[in-house]
Design an enzyme around this catalytic site. Structure first.
Site, PDB file in Angstrom:
ATOM      1  N   LYS A   1      -3.034 -11.455  -6.804  1.00 56.79           N
ATOM      2  CA  LYS A   1      -4.148 -11.652  -6.361  1.00 56.79           C
ATOM      3  C   LYS A   1      -5.319 -10.857  -7.048  1.00 56.79           C
ATOM      4  CE  LYS A   1      -5.236  -8.897  -2.514  1.00 56.79           C
ATOM      5  NZ  LYS A   1      -5.560  -8.115  -1.291  1.00 56.79           N
TER       6      LYS A   1
ATOM      7  N   LYS B   1       0.819  -1.082   0.010  1.00 59.14           N
ATOM      8  CA  LYS B   1      -0.022   0.052  -0.050  1.00 59.14           C
ATOM      9  C   LYS B   1       0.910   1.273  -0.038  1.00 59.14           C
ATOM     10  CE  LYS B   1      -4.404  -1.651   1.322  1.00 59.14           C
ATOM     11  NZ  LYS B   1      -5.670  -1.394   2.222  1.00 59.14           N
TER      12      LYS B   1
ATOM     13  N   LYS C   1      -9.750  -5.456  -5.464  1.00 60.41           N
ATOM     14  CA  LYS C   1     -10.664  -4.408  -5.884  1.00 60.41           C
ATOM     15  C   LYS C   1      -9.963  -3.197  -6.729  1.00 60.41           C
ATOM     16  CE  LYS C   1     -12.320  -4.719  -1.060  1.00 60.41           C
ATOM     17  NZ  LYS C   1     -12.495  -4.127   0.065  1.00 60.41           N
TER      18      LYS C   1
END
Ligand code: TYM
Length: 334
Positions: free
Chosen positions: A197, A115, A200
């Site tokens: 992965k 992130k 979203k």
């Protein structure tokens, strides 16, 4: 234990469009376990502001997520479904646990590294201490089990370490939680890059199936899924794209990987991909219908959630008070 039942806690962030990964890796397991356990399911809105949110959009998404929990089959009368931000004990315990969590541990978290790379202009302290808040979520309810996808395992391991560290100093305060991973579906990969992965925030919308995608879009995305040139439907590390599709198909149909291999023996990828698309549509279409119906019923949703934050706060505050006493905070004079 609450009412002689073991306790289950899990949560999900209310940002963006939920993916098939969120559903198969977590939400689906929540519904199957919910009869057996005393359950607390939170919309993790405190976690979500570690990334900038548009307030109106964020509020709408949080409500949608809560509605989706119910649409997926979680009975709000039997399970506690609530917004994390409405139970202040989460933030209070998170502060205390921050003081029992080491910088080195937090620096090792892969989600923090990912992130930070993605939001280089906003590497805030909340993003760094995010796992201590997650530990607080889980430990407040003395959860025995936490159903999550594989990507959350590192945070769960850290939660266990923090709880053990605290217990070693102050006695048996926290239950040490166990992760619950489904047999298949614990890590659903991108349809465009099966080494990544399904997420979203994937820039390539074809890589993710969103829970609200219409049937045509779902089928089209599966048709375009990246596979390989081996041409056999086999569950093998050398065929990550096919392996991912088998995982998705298995989780949606309840068949084992071997059964799936047999079913598609001698058939091309085209037939298999079509079957995977159909299986996913069969799962998501009824979920979408229930979601649409529930969304129209504002009063029902309002009533379902009205008392739940209080119910959650009751359990959470019991643990918080115990912790405050253990660390030596002075008692309130009433
Ligand atoms: P979040 O919102 O990113 O994801 C929610 C759940 O979905 C799972 N998941 C997946 N499973 C399989 N395949 C995928 N591709 C995939 N993508 C996501 C996640 O593992 C997760 O179970 N920090 C958490 C929310 C949280 C939480 C908690 C979870 C806050 N407090 C306490 C458990 C316990 C998060 O951001 O999940």
């Amino acid at each position: 234990m609450i009412n002689d039942k073991k306790v289950l806690f899990s949560a999900m962030q209310a940002t963006g469009n939920l993916t098939l990964g969120n559903y198969l890796g977590a939400l689906k397991n929540w519904t199957t376990l919910s009869d057996e356990y005393e359950c607390f399911f939170a919309v993790a809105d405190l976690h979500s502001i570690t990334v900038r949110q548009d307030p109106a959009e964020f509020r709408k998404n949080a409500r949608k997520l809560l509605t989706l929990f119910i649409a997926a089959g979680i009975d709000p009368e039997k399970n506690c479904i609530y917004y994390q931000s409405q139970v202040s004990a989460h933030a209070e315990l998170a502060w205390i646990l921050n003081c029992f969590t080491y910088m080195g541990e937090l620096s090792r978290m892969t989600q923090f590294k990912d992130k930070s790379a993605k939001h280089a202009d906003n590497i805030n302290a909340g993003l760094f201490t995010y796992p201590a808040l997650m530990a607080a979520d889980i430990l407040l309810y003395q959860a025995d089990v936490v159903p999550v996808g594989k990507d959350q395992m590192q945070h769960l391991e850290l939660t266990r370490d923090i709880a053990e560290r605290f217990n070693a100093i102050y006695g048996d305060v926290f239950t040490i939680p166990e992760a619950y991973l489904g047999k298949a579906g614990a890590k659903i990969m991108s349809l465009q890059d099966p080494t990544k992965k399904m997420s979203k925030s994937d820039e390539n919308a074809n890589g993710s199936i969103y829970l609200m995608d219409d049937p045509d879009t779902i089928r089209r995305k599966f048709k375009r899924a990246v596979t390989d040139s081996e041409g056999a439907v086999r569950y093998s590390e050398s065929q990550p794209g096919i392996m991912n599709l088998i995982d998705i198909y298995s989780t949606c149909t309840g068949k084992t990987a071997e059964e799936v291999e047999k079913e598609f023996e001698g058939q091309g990828y085209g037939v298999f991909k079509e079957a995977v698309g159909d299986a996913v549509v069969a799962v998501l279409e009824p979920l979408q219908k229930r979601f649409e119906e529930l969304s129209k019923n504002k009063e029902y949703i309002d009533n379902c959630i009205k008392n739940n934050a209080e119910k959650a706060a009751y359990t959470a505050t019991k643990t918080l008070r115990k912790v405050q006493k253990k660390v030596g905070f002075s008692e309130k004079i009433r």
